[in-house]
Design a protein around this motif. Structure first.
Motif, PDB file in Angstrom:
ATOM      1  N   LEU A 183      -0.484   2.371  -0.904  1.00  0.00           N
ATOM      2  CA  LEU A 183      -1.011   3.342  -1.857  1.00  0.00           C
ATOM      3  C   LEU A 183      -2.202   2.778  -2.627  1.00  0.00           C
ATOM      4  CD1 LEU A 183       2.292   4.868  -3.282  1.00  0.00           C
ATOM      5  CD2 LEU A 183       0.793   5.814  -1.520  1.00  0.00           C
ATOM      6  N   ILE A 198      -2.173  11.379  -1.507  1.00  0.00           N
ATOM      7  CA  ILE A 198      -1.903  10.060  -0.950  1.00  0.00           C
ATOM      8  C   ILE A 198      -0.406   9.977  -0.664  1.00  0.00           C
ATOM      9  CG2 ILE A 198      -3.819   8.966  -2.185  1.00  0.00           C
ATOM     10  CD1 ILE A 198      -1.737   7.800  -4.124  1.00  0.00           C
ATOM     11  N   GLU A 254       2.859   7.475   1.729  1.00  0.00           N
ATOM     12  CA  GLU A 254       3.201   6.520   2.774  1.00  0.00           C
ATOM     13  C   GLU A 254       4.160   7.122   3.794  1.00  0.00           C
ATOM     14  OE1 GLU A 254       6.758   6.060   0.106  1.00  0.00           O
ATOM     15  OE2 GLU A 254       4.673   6.707  -0.031  1.00  0.00           O
ATOM     16  N   TYR A 285       1.023  12.721  -5.073  1.00  0.00           N
ATOM     17  CA  TYR A 285       1.754  11.741  -4.282  1.00  0.00           C
ATOM     18  C   TYR A 285       2.711  12.477  -3.365  1.00  0.00           C
ATOM     19  CZ  TYR A 285       5.421   8.476  -2.966  1.00  0.00           C
ATOM     20  OH  TYR A 285       6.346   7.756  -2.239  1.00  0.00           O
ATOM     21  N   THR A 310       4.942  -0.003   0.532  1.00  0.00           N
ATOM     22  CA  THR A 310       4.493   1.234  -0.108  1.00  0.00           C
ATOM     23  C   THR A 310       3.372   0.991  -1.114  1.00  0.00           C
ATOM     24  OG1 THR A 310       6.591   2.392   0.178  1.00  0.00           O
ATOM     25  CG2 THR A 310       5.200   3.120  -1.636  1.00  0.00           C
TER      26      THR A 310
END
Length: 255
Positions: A148, A132, A134, A171, A144
């Motif tokens: 998420l 995942i 941004e 991340y 953000t």
């Protein structure tokens, strides 16, 4: 307890010969660091054609594991050019990267498709490394955490507790992938802690505590030690630095 883990994502790089040479160098350079129960797990994710041969070079009984960069959502069928989770497992894969930003951006993979891939990977006994992250625009718009939270909800939180226990999260701030830019250790920690809070809300505190969360935005030999020292950062999904044996081994040794 959650694992420390370093995964090397080669992407579409390396020839067959260069790839085998790289794996040999890495395994020889860090044999001692990956031998004990407290050592990090190391996952090597080469391109599909190299999987079987790379797997044969990983030391048996060590904490080296073979991973794939993607898989199809079906077990088999008329899907020319695709690779099923069952096929990956049959050549020794134990991990598979899913939802990488490049797959989302360049190949249009959305949460619905990724949900199917997750289920298929888990059914084949693979551990998904679910990505995942941004974009720069999302971060600059101060969105953000909302972004998420939605990625986690739509992409992962449909899994049962038992299924979720088998997932690793990565991340990867898109603005830091392949750009040379890296989130500061404080930025990485802030987001990783947020992800853990979301897991606790969706499942429970034990699931949040036990989930391995990797940082995947241009981590390298110079910044890995500081990043991995953060309490909620459990390792890294490494791109470019995984293609250089000395850099990758220094990252592994950062623990």
């Amino acid at each position: 307890m959650r694992q420390h883990l370093v995964a090397g994502n080669w992407k579409m790089n390396m020839t067959y010969q260069d790839g085998l040479a790289l794996v040999s160098e890495i395994t020889n350079m860090v044999a001692d660091e990956v031998s004990g129960p407290q050592a990090p797990q190391v996952v090597i994710c080469p391109p599909f054609p190299f999987l079987h041969s790379v797997g044969k070079l990983l030391p048996q009984g060590s904490r080296f594991y073979l991973g794939a960069q993607n898989c199809h959502q079906k077990e088999g069928g008329a899907f020319t050019g695709e690779i099923s989770p069952k096929m990956l497992a049959s050549v020794g894969c134990e991990y598979v990267i899913l939802g990488h930003s490049e797959r989302r951006q360049y190949f249009g993979e959305d949460d619905e498709l990724l949900s199917q891939k997750l289920k298929a990977a888990l059914a084949a006994g693979l551990t998904p490394i679910f990505c995942i992250g941004e974009s720069l625009e999302t971060r600059e718009a101060d969105e953000t955490f909302d972004f998420l939270a939605k990625q986690l909800k739509d992409g992962l939180f449909h899994l049962s507790n038992e299924e979720f226990d088998k997932v690793v999260i990565a991340y990867e701030p898109i603005w830091a992938i392949g750009t040379g830019r890296t989130a500061s250790s404080a930025q990485a920690q802030e987001v990783h802690a947020f992800i853990r809070e979301q897991i606790a809300r969706a499942y429970d505190a034990e699931a949040a505590q036990n989930t391995t969360i990797l940082y995947g935005g241009s981590a390298n030999a110079q910044n890995a030690r500081e990043l991995f020292a953060q309490p909620d950062v459990d390792g890294g999904l490494i791109g470019g630095a995984s293609l250089k044996s000395r850099d990758f081994t220094e990252i592994i040794k950062s623990f």
